[in-house]
Design a protein around this motif. Structure first.
Motif, PDB file in Angstrom:
ATOM      1  N   ASP A  42      -9.141 -60.060  20.226  1.00 35.88           N
ATOM      2  CA  ASP A  42      -9.125 -61.344  19.537  1.00 35.88           C
ATOM      3  C   ASP A  42      -8.015 -62.229  20.096  1.00 35.88           C
ATOM      4  O   ASP A  42      -7.026 -61.747  20.643  1.00 35.88           O
ATOM      5  CB  ASP A  42      -8.898 -61.148  18.038  1.00 35.88           C
ATOM      6  CG  ASP A  42     -10.060 -60.430  17.368  1.00 35.88           C
ATOM      7  OD1 ASP A  42     -11.170 -60.462  17.927  1.00 35.88           O
ATOM      8  OD2 ASP A  42      -9.851 -59.850  16.289  1.00 35.88           O
ATOM      9  N   HIS A  43      -8.179 -63.538  19.918  1.00 34.50           N
ATOM     10  CA  HIS A  43      -7.167 -64.514  20.318  1.00 34.50           C
ATOM     11  C   HIS A  43      -6.799 -65.318  19.087  1.00 34.50           C
ATOM     12  O   HIS A  43      -7.667 -65.885  18.427  1.00 34.50           O
ATOM     13  CB  HIS A  43      -7.719 -65.437  21.403  1.00 34.50           C
ATOM     14  CG  HIS A  43      -6.776 -66.531  21.800  1.00 34.50           C
ATOM     15  ND1 HIS A  43      -7.190 -67.803  22.038  1.00 34.50           N
ATOM     16  CD2 HIS A  43      -5.442 -66.539  21.989  1.00 34.50           C
ATOM     17  CE1 HIS A  43      -6.152 -68.563  22.369  1.00 34.50           C
ATOM     18  NE2 HIS A  43      -5.087 -67.809  22.334  1.00 34.50           N
ATOM     19  N   ARG A  44      -5.520 -65.351  18.753  1.00 33.08           N
ATOM     20  CA  ARG A  44      -5.057 -66.095  17.599  1.00 33.08           C
ATOM     21  C   ARG A  44      -4.026 -67.112  18.058  1.00 33.08           C
ATOM     22  O   ARG A  44      -3.098 -66.770  18.779  1.00 33.08           O
ATOM     23  CB  ARG A  44      -4.433 -65.151  16.579  1.00 33.08           C
ATOM     24  CG  ARG A  44      -3.923 -65.881  15.374  1.00 33.08           C
ATOM     25  CD  ARG A  44      -3.369 -64.948  14.336  1.00 33.08           C
ATOM     26  NE  ARG A  44      -2.864 -65.756  13.242  1.00 33.08           N
ATOM     27  CZ  ARG A  44      -1.894 -65.394  12.452  1.00 33.08           C
ATOM     28  NH1 ARG A  44      -1.327 -64.232  12.602  1.00 33.08           N
ATOM     29  NH2 ARG A  44      -1.493 -66.190  11.499  1.00 33.08           N
ATOM     30  N   LEU A  45      -4.208 -68.342  17.639  1.00 29.45           N
ATOM     31  CA  LEU A  45      -3.269 -69.411  17.951  1.00 29.45           C
ATOM     32  C   LEU A  45      -2.854 -70.071  16.645  1.00 29.45           C
ATOM     33  O   LEU A  45      -3.703 -70.534  15.887  1.00 29.45           O
ATOM     34  CB  LEU A  45      -3.916 -70.452  18.870  1.00 29.45           C
ATOM     35  CG  LEU A  45      -3.098 -71.707  19.174  1.00 29.45           C
ATOM     36  CD1 LEU A  45      -1.840 -71.344  19.970  1.00 29.45           C
ATOM     37  CD2 LEU A  45      -3.942 -72.714  19.925  1.00 29.45           C
ATOM     38  N   GLU A  46      -1.566 -70.071  16.374  1.00 28.96           N
ATOM     39  CA  GLU A  46      -1.045 -70.717  15.170  1.00 28.96           C
ATOM     40  C   GLU A  46      -0.012 -71.740  15.609  1.00 28.96           C
ATOM     41  O   GLU A  46       0.959 -71.413  16.278  1.00 28.96           O
ATOM     42  CB  GLU A  46      -0.406 -69.691  14.234  1.00 28.96           C
ATOM     43  CG  GLU A  46       0.089 -70.294  12.950  1.00 28.96           C
ATOM     44  CD  GLU A  46       0.594 -69.252  11.959  1.00 28.96           C
ATOM     45  OE1 GLU A  46       1.304 -69.641  11.034  1.00 28.96           O
ATOM     46  OE2 GLU A  46       0.270 -68.056  12.132  1.00 28.96           O
ATOM     47  N   VAL A  47      -0.241 -72.996  15.245  1.00 30.17           N
ATOM     48  CA  VAL A  47       0.645 -74.088  15.618  1.00 30.17           C
ATOM     49  C   VAL A  47       1.230 -74.667  14.336  1.00 30.17           C
ATOM     50  O   VAL A  47       0.482 -75.087  13.448  1.00 30.17           O
ATOM     51  CB  VAL A  47      -0.117 -75.180  16.406  1.00 30.17           C
ATOM     52  CG1 VAL A  47       0.813 -76.330  16.752  1.00 30.17           C
ATOM     53  CG2 VAL A  47      -0.751 -74.590  17.651  1.00 30.17           C
ATOM     54  N   MET A  48       2.531 -74.669  14.221  1.00 30.75           N
ATOM     55  CA  MET A  48       3.183 -75.160  13.009  1.00 30.75           C
ATOM     56  C   MET A  48       3.402 -76.681  13.056  1.00 30.75           C
ATOM     57  O   MET A  48       3.656 -77.297  12.039  1.00 30.75           O
ATOM     58  CB  MET A  48       4.531 -74.452  12.819  1.00 30.75           C
ATOM     59  CG  MET A  48       4.407 -72.932  12.745  1.00 30.75           C
ATOM     60  SD  MET A  48       3.218 -72.348  11.557  1.00 30.75           S
ATOM     61  CE  MET A  48       4.208 -72.316  10.107  1.00 30.75           C
TER      62      MET A  48
END
Length: 141
Positions: A42-48
């Motif tokens: 899986d690929h997870r991207l979290e941008v705050m």
């Protein structure tokens, strides 16, 4: 630290990798060719913060299984020239609030199957000129 590598460089890591950057930015420039990233899991991207994408050429997204987009806030789309949606399967949109479509040109809906607009409230179709609905048979209630 400034490192210059005059030829190709390959790095292999047998375990995990964790990179932390405490400075103001992280910059990667590919001056010729392309950048490729392959993820087997899986690929997870979290941008705050905010996200700003700029594409100078074609931007193509191909989804081979399912796609879910959940927008908690508002969604504004600005299309400079043409927006085309080609669906080989069913497309469902559920809007909990209101929906407004404004165009400076024409709206054309062509279907080989059925098209349905269902509303729990009022459906207004406003035309500044002629409004034309054509059908081999029509049932209006």
């Amino acid at each position: 630290m400034h490192t210059v590598v005059g030829q190709d460089k390959v790095t292999e890591i047998g375990g995990s990798r964790d990179t932390r950057i405490d400075g103001a930015f992280d910059n990667l420039q590919v001056t010729a060719g392309y950048k490729e990233t392959q993820v087997t899991g899986d690929h997870r991207l979290e941008v705050m913060g905010g996200v700003y994408d700029m594409f100078h050429k074609t931007h193509e997204t191909k989804i081979l299984l399912n796609r879910i987009i959940e927008i908690v806030g508002s969604n504004d789309e600005v299309i400079g020239t043409t927006d085309t949606l080609n669906g080989g399967a069913t497309q469902n949109q559920t809007i909990g609030g209101s929906r407004s479509v404004t165009t400076g040109g024409s709206v054309s809906i062509l279907t080989g199957g059925a098209t349905r607009e269902t509303t729990g409230g009022t459906l207004d179709i406003l035309a500044g000129g002629n409004a034309s609905i054509s059908s081999s048979s029509m049932n209006l209630n």
